[in-house]
Design a protein around this motif. Structure first.
Motif, PDB file in Angstrom:
ATOM      1  N   GLY A 175      87.521 -39.434 -67.548  1.00 55.82           N
ATOM      2  CA  GLY A 175      86.530 -40.481 -66.861  1.00 55.82           C
ATOM      3  C   GLY A 175      86.253 -41.423 -67.839  1.00 55.82           C
ATOM      4  O   GLY A 175      86.780 -41.947 -68.796  1.00 55.82           O
ATOM      5  N   SER A 176      84.909 -42.008 -67.457  1.00 58.40           N
ATOM      6  CA  SER A 176      84.385 -43.065 -68.088  1.00 58.40           C
ATOM      7  C   SER A 176      83.826 -42.640 -69.640  1.00 58.40           C
ATOM      8  O   SER A 176      83.716 -41.225 -69.850  1.00 58.40           O
ATOM      9  N   ALA A 177      83.087 -43.527 -70.339  1.00 60.88           N
ATOM     10  CA  ALA A 177      82.422 -42.703 -71.666  1.00 60.88           C
ATOM     11  C   ALA A 177      81.180 -42.039 -71.334  1.00 60.88           C
ATOM     12  O   ALA A 177      80.270 -41.596 -72.348  1.00 60.88           O
ATOM     13  N   LYS A 178      80.741 -42.034 -69.859  1.00 59.33           N
ATOM     14  CA  LYS A 178      79.208 -41.523 -69.677  1.00 59.33           C
ATOM     15  C   LYS A 178      79.293 -39.920 -70.028  1.00 59.33           C
ATOM     16  O   LYS A 178      78.259 -39.643 -70.575  1.00 59.33           O
ATOM     17  N   ALA A 179      80.186 -39.250 -70.041  1.00 57.68           N
ATOM     18  CA  ALA A 179      80.189 -37.937 -70.407  1.00 57.68           C
ATOM     19  C   ALA A 179      79.755 -37.705 -71.853  1.00 57.68           C
ATOM     20  O   ALA A 179      78.840 -37.053 -72.210  1.00 57.68           O
ATOM     21  N   SER A 180      80.594 -38.388 -72.402  1.00 60.53           N
ATOM     22  CA  SER A 180      80.353 -38.226 -73.966  1.00 60.53           C
ATOM     23  C   SER A 180      78.897 -38.855 -74.665  1.00 60.53           C
ATOM     24  O   SER A 180      78.432 -38.628 -75.499  1.00 60.53           O
ATOM     25  N   GLN A 181      78.567 -39.834 -73.803  1.00 58.02           N
ATOM     26  CA  GLN A 181      77.357 -40.591 -74.086  1.00 58.02           C
ATOM     27  C   GLN A 181      76.048 -39.593 -73.659  1.00 58.02           C
ATOM     28  O   GLN A 181      74.950 -39.605 -74.471  1.00 58.02           O
ATOM     29  N   GLU A 182      76.178 -39.098 -72.529  1.00 57.84           N
ATOM     30  CA  GLU A 182      75.038 -38.285 -72.039  1.00 57.84           C
ATOM     31  C   GLU A 182      75.085 -36.813 -72.779  1.00 57.84           C
ATOM     32  O   GLU A 182      73.978 -36.454 -73.045  1.00 57.84           O
ATOM     33  N   ALA A 183      76.041 -36.471 -73.503  1.00 52.95           N
ATOM     34  CA  ALA A 183      76.062 -34.956 -73.947  1.00 52.95           C
ATOM     35  C   ALA A 183      75.394 -35.229 -75.433  1.00 52.95           C
ATOM     36  O   ALA A 183      75.525 -36.191 -76.031  1.00 52.95           O
ATOM     37  N   ASP A 184      74.938 -34.027 -75.792  1.00 56.52           N
ATOM     38  CA  ASP A 184      74.198 -33.961 -77.033  1.00 56.52           C
ATOM     39  C   ASP A 184      74.954 -33.395 -77.943  1.00 56.52           C
ATOM     40  O   ASP A 184      75.154 -33.867 -79.167  1.00 56.52           O
ATOM     41  N   LEU A 230     102.147 -26.633 -80.320  1.00 58.48           N
ATOM     42  CA  LEU A 230     103.643 -27.233 -79.892  1.00 58.48           C
ATOM     43  C   LEU A 230     104.236 -27.995 -81.168  1.00 58.48           C
ATOM     44  O   LEU A 230     105.258 -28.132 -80.999  1.00 58.48           O
ATOM     45  N   VAL A 231     103.386 -28.361 -82.056  1.00 55.92           N
ATOM     46  CA  VAL A 231     104.073 -29.208 -83.269  1.00 55.92           C
ATOM     47  C   VAL A 231     104.102 -28.225 -84.475  1.00 55.92           C
ATOM     48  O   VAL A 231     105.255 -28.271 -85.031  1.00 55.92           O
ATOM     49  N   THR A 232     103.110 -27.361 -84.590  1.00 53.50           N
ATOM     50  CA  THR A 232     103.237 -26.542 -85.920  1.00 53.50           C
ATOM     51  C   THR A 232     103.508 -25.123 -85.903  1.00 53.50           C
ATOM     52  O   THR A 232     103.342 -24.384 -86.730  1.00 53.50           O
ATOM     53  N   GLY A 233     103.825 -24.730 -84.530  1.00 54.69           N
ATOM     54  CA  GLY A 233     103.962 -23.224 -84.288  1.00 54.69           C
ATOM     55  C   GLY A 233     102.740 -22.668 -83.675  1.00 54.69           C
ATOM     56  O   GLY A 233     101.851 -23.146 -83.400  1.00 54.69           O
ATOM     57  N   PRO A 234     102.972 -21.262 -83.146  1.00 57.70           N
ATOM     58  CA  PRO A 234     102.091 -20.658 -82.537  1.00 57.70           C
ATOM     59  C   PRO A 234     100.845 -20.490 -83.257  1.00 57.70           C
ATOM     60  O   PRO A 234     100.747 -20.442 -84.512  1.00 57.70           O
ATOM     61  N   GLY A 235      99.487 -20.401 -82.415  1.00 55.14           N
ATOM     62  CA  GLY A 235      98.323 -20.049 -83.008  1.00 55.14           C
ATOM     63  C   GLY A 235      97.740 -20.932 -83.896  1.00 55.14           C
ATOM     64  O   GLY A 235      96.682 -20.645 -84.336  1.00 55.14           O
ATOM     65  N   LYS A 236      98.077 -22.279 -83.970  1.00 56.55           N
ATOM     66  CA  LYS A 236      97.369 -23.045 -84.837  1.00 56.55           C
ATOM     67  C   LYS A 236      96.425 -23.785 -83.831  1.00 56.55           C
ATOM     68  O   LYS A 236      96.675 -25.016 -83.233  1.00 56.55           O
ATOM     69  N   ARG A 237      95.249 -23.187 -83.918  1.00 56.59           N
ATOM     70  CA  ARG A 237      94.215 -24.092 -83.204  1.00 56.59           C
ATOM     71  C   ARG A 237      92.819 -24.068 -84.228  1.00 56.59           C
ATOM     72  O   ARG A 237      92.512 -23.214 -84.800  1.00 56.59           O
ATOM     73  N   TYR A 238      92.146 -25.202 -83.791  1.00 59.43           N
ATOM     74  CA  TYR A 238      90.946 -25.078 -84.513  1.00 59.43           C
ATOM     75  C   TYR A 238      89.732 -25.951 -83.516  1.00 59.43           C
ATOM     76  O   TYR A 238      90.158 -26.669 -82.545  1.00 59.43           O
ATOM     77  N   LEU A 239      88.458 -25.912 -84.042  1.00 57.43           N
ATOM     78  CA  LEU A 239      87.594 -26.439 -82.968  1.00 57.43           C
ATOM     79  C   LEU A 239      87.015 -27.443 -83.875  1.00 57.43           C
ATOM     80  O   LEU A 239      86.571 -27.407 -84.929  1.00 57.43           O
ATOM     81  N   GLN A 240      86.731 -28.825 -83.034  1.00 54.36           N
ATOM     82  CA  GLN A 240      86.175 -29.912 -83.636  1.00 54.36           C
ATOM     83  C   GLN A 240      84.883 -30.349 -82.993  1.00 54.36           C
ATOM     84  O   GLN A 240      84.738 -30.070 -81.845  1.00 54.36           O
ATOM     85  N   VAL A 241      83.917 -30.112 -83.974  1.00 54.85           N
ATOM     86  CA  VAL A 241      82.508 -30.887 -83.412  1.00 54.85           C
ATOM     87  C   VAL A 241      82.469 -32.233 -83.626  1.00 54.85           C
ATOM     88  O   VAL A 241      82.530 -32.718 -84.702  1.00 54.85           O
ATOM     89  N   ALA A 242      82.875 -32.916 -82.607  1.00 54.65           N
ATOM     90  CA  ALA A 242      82.821 -34.320 -82.497  1.00 54.65           C
ATOM     91  C   ALA A 242      81.790 -35.253 -82.423  1.00 54.65           C
ATOM     92  O   ALA A 242      81.481 -36.387 -82.674  1.00 54.65           O
ATOM     93  N   LYS A 243      80.543 -34.686 -81.661  1.00 56.86           N
ATOM     94  CA  LYS A 243      79.185 -35.215 -81.570  1.00 56.86           C
ATOM     95  C   LYS A 243      78.419 -34.127 -81.905  1.00 56.86           C
ATOM     96  O   LYS A 243      78.340 -33.042 -81.276  1.00 56.86           O
ATOM     97  N   ASN A 244      77.192 -34.546 -82.649  1.00 60.30           N
ATOM     98  CA  ASN A 244      76.231 -33.752 -82.653  1.00 60.30           C
ATOM     99  C   ASN A 244      74.813 -34.364 -82.751  1.00 60.30           C
ATOM    100  O   ASN A 244      74.607 -34.972 -84.009  1.00 60.30           O
ATOM    101  N   ARG A 245      74.061 -34.431 -81.792  1.00 60.27           N
ATOM    102  CA  ARG A 245      72.894 -35.315 -81.530  1.00 60.27           C
ATOM    103  C   ARG A 245      71.685 -34.742 -82.553  1.00 60.27           C
ATOM    104  O   ARG A 245      70.894 -35.581 -82.897  1.00 60.27           O
ATOM    105  N   PHE A 246      71.639 -33.461 -82.710  1.00 58.80           N
ATOM    106  CA  PHE A 246      70.562 -32.634 -83.426  1.00 58.80           C
ATOM    107  C   PHE A 246      70.452 -33.242 -84.963  1.00 58.80           C
ATOM    108  O   PHE A 246      69.359 -33.812 -85.350  1.00 58.80           O
TER     109      PHE A 246
END
Length: 685
Positions: free
Chosen positions: A575-584, A594-610
């Motif tokens: 969608g547009s940028a509204k979702a990331s703009q409205e989100a805190d 798919l690139v580095t083998g199975p199980g390579k996951r991580y969580l990214q905190v891309a925005k934190n308004r607090f």
């Protein structure tokens, strides 16, 4: 010597004829007397195809006028003559004590007859008025009475308990008063409220009397435990918390009383009534919930003061409850050093009447000045950890960036298809729910049965398929969580979903709503054929709901198609940028398998308004328990993001600013909100 079994969830207590104590909930089936019984059923919120449409106050008034039923407009309910009275009660219908004894909730349409104790939904009331109940108006809608086993259990405990002032040993009586902070509460106060003490369990016993009589309907047991340098209070209710609707002190209220003070605990109610002489009522579940079933009992009061505690969570709960009670008649006691909880104020020798004279109105005009906000600003500056919200216990690294889970925010969560978004977000929400955050799940992609199976496996941290003999034990614990599910599946109208969410916030005091996912609601909006515009409208609706309802909304959105060798960014959200703009907050589940083998996951905190902290941390998926929680022995490093181009820098070593936040230290939902802390060195261990 008897023992009271303890755990992180409510326990039922049985007193056998031989004087032995045992908990029926949470034990292996072999230790439980008799076959397992299903005693409590969680409600599911209605789906759109079920003919249970929302009702408005205007529709209720119009219906009553059409059928010639007189009514009076109240604060949160409409009062009308009850059609559920027996022959003997109908003779007194014109008397003031029984006329207009039916209370109809303005928001939900649910009714309660104070005389016959009949209760039900708006549809039940319409069916009874229009004669669709086969002529049986008495008993078919009666409120659920305690089960025979509960009644026996209640009576045995109550008979075994003794009045606190009649304890034979003076040393034991003094120690008990110190343990619960009752050194300044008189025997007359304890006698007036019928408070007893259960010696084998070292617990105070608070009774629940039926309205209009002295019949015993339930009990609450409060136990104090010494833990290092603090005291922990554990509550146990009979019947279970979902059916325990006791306004402690209601039997002492006169129909002439027009003012009442609501407290968050029974101990606070004792202290406040003794010091001021005012009518006081203690909410059955403290600051976690104000069930709408209690509103009819509060209709007679022209002024209600909410003094629920001395922390920020109590202050937020007071403002939320005032909305239900009609804020124009509510006043709030603002927490502070000079405004502690009533019991602590009594023990410190403060003037409780003076504190009540300094209350603030819950209702004010739309425009305020800083003078009206300065105390709230000071409160946030003085309680930084509480302002940060509820911390995760399974994801301590998430606390490092987001600091906590806060009401009124919108979190957008995305990740590649098949990366485990639903599995992660279910554990994310379950973590908060186990800490008392009332949660509503809207799963539009998978069925509620499958979702509940995933969450139950995560809750048990293991495969229940291999241990079916323990299913009832874990299911009973899971059933006690403040967790509810919307029965929608597939595409739904945003208006229907928002109406259901508002209903859940009002009835169940929901603090966290999870929507999985946004794309499944697309297609019902008749704004235009532009899906981007429709999505922007839906995101805006959720943003408005989160702010107005003071409820956290977690919204799952699929990303647009990206190459497998590229990491997702904030701009990857569909969608547009509204979702990331409205989100805190914006969370991205990165999947590099798919690139580095199975199980390579991580969580990214891309925005934190607090506070602006963003970064990444690894996730390790455990297939047997369906969890992403990082094992305690993991030495994976966290990273701090510098910019949006993927450049990262190593986090400074521990001990410097930004060190990892310790695991959650918030009070459990099963712990009573009693801030008063006696000297632990004087307590038995």
């Amino acid at each position: 010597m008897g023992v009271l079994l303890r755990s992180g969830y409510p326990l039922r207590i049985l007193l056998s004829l031989r004087g032995e104590w045992m908990g029926r909930r949470g034990l292996p089936r072999s230790l439980v007397p008799g076959p397992p019984r299903r005693r409590y059923r969680k409600e599911a919120l209605p789906a759109s195809e079920v003919p249970m449409l929302p009702v408005t106050t205007t529709e209720i008034r119009q219906y009553l006028r059409t059928h010639g039923i007189p009514f009076q407009d109240g604060h949160s309910c409409l009062r009308a003559p009850s059609p559920f009275l027996g022959a003997s009660q109908l003779k007194d219908q014109t008397a003031k004590t029984t006329s207009f004894s039916l209370f109809i909730d303005k928001t939900t349409g649910r009714f309660l007859c104070m005389t016959s104790l009949a209760e039900g939904s708006w549809e039940d009331f319409q069916a009874s008025v229009e004669g669709r109940r086969d002529g049986d108006r008495e008993g078919i809608l009666l409120g659920e009475a305690p089960e025979a086993e509960d009644i026996e259990e209640i009576r045995r405990i109550w008979d075994r308990a003794v009045p606190l002032w009649e304890l034979p040993e003076l040393e034991e009586a003094q120690l008990t008063r110190v343990m619960f902070g009752l050194t300044k509460v008189t025997d007359d106060t304890l006698r007036r409220f019928s408070v007893r003490y259960l010696r084998p369990a070292r617990s105070l016993v608070f009774p629940w009397f039926s309205p209009g009589s002295l019949g015993l309907r339930g009990l609450k047991l409060l136990q104090a435990e010494s833990q290092a340098d603090r005291v922990r209070y554990v509550e146990t209710t009979i019947p279970r918390p979902g059916a325990y609707h006791n306004l402690f002190g209601l039997s002492l209220i006169s129909h002439r009383d027009t003012e009442v003070v609501l407290t968050g605990s029974e101990l606070d109610s004792l202290a406040l009534n003794q010091s001021t002489g005012l009518p006081t009522l203690a909410l059955p579940r403290g600051t976690s919930c104000l069930p709408p079933a209690l509103l009819p009992y509060l209709e007679q009061f022209r002024r209600i003061v909410l003094w629920l505690g001395d922390d920020l969570r109590s202050w937020e709960a007071a403002k939320l409850f005032a909305r239900k009670l009609n804020p124009k008649r509510c006043s709030l006691v603002r927490p502070g050093d000079q405004h502690p909880c009533p019991l602590e104020a009594l023990n410190r020798g403060l003037n409780l009447s003076r504190i009540l004279r300094s209350t603030l109105p819950a209702w004010h005009k739309s425009i305020v000045s800083f003078r009206q906000l300065r105390e709230e600003v000071l409160g946030e500056l003085s309680n930084v950890e509480q302002v940060a919200g509820v911390r995760w216990s399974r994801f301590p690294d998430l606390n490092r960036f987001l600091k906590g889970h806060r009401k009124g925010e919108l979190t957008v969560f995305t990740g590649p298809t098949g990366s485990g978004k639903t599995t992660f977000i279910s554990e994310y929400a379950l973590d908060l729910c186990t800490q008392g955050v009332n949660t509503l799940w809207g799963s539009f992609e998978i069925s509620n049965v499958r979702l509940a199976r995933i969450m139950l496996t995560q809750f048990a941290v293991g495969r229940l398929e291999d241990q079916l003999d323990r299913y009832d034990e874990w299911a009973d614990r899971f059933e006690d969580l403040p967790l509810y599910f919307m029965t929608f599946h597939g595409q739904q109208s945003i208006r229907t979903v928002i109406d259901t969410m508002r209903h859940a916030v009002y009835v169940y005091d929901i603090c966290h709503v999870v929507i999985d996912n946004l794309q499944f609601m697309m297609g019902h909006e008749q704004l235009s054929t532009d899906r981007i515009a429709a999505q922007d409208y839906i995101v805006g609706a959720f943003r408005k709901f989160a702010t107005e309802s003071s409820c956290h909304v977690t919204l799952v959105i699929h990303p647009r198609k990206e190459d497998d060798d590229k990491e997702l960014q904030t701009a990857s959200i569909f969608g547009s940028a509204k979702a990331s703009q409205e989100a805190d907050n914006v969370l991205i589940l990165q999947d590099r398998k798919l690139v580095t083998g199975p199980g390579k996951r991580y969580l990214q905190v891309a925005k934190n308004r607090f506070d602006g902290d963003v970064g990444v941390f690894p996730l390790e998926f455990n297939k047997s328990s369906l969890t992403f929680s990082i094992p305690p022995k993991s030495k994976a490093r966290l990273k701090k993001i510098k910019d949006d181009n993927g450049l990262v820098a190593k986090k400074p070593s521990s001990g410097k600013k930004g060190a990892a936040v310790p695991q959650n230290s918030e009070t459990s939902s099963n712990e009573a909100p009693y801030p008063y802390q006696p000297d632990p060195s004087k307590l038995p261990r």
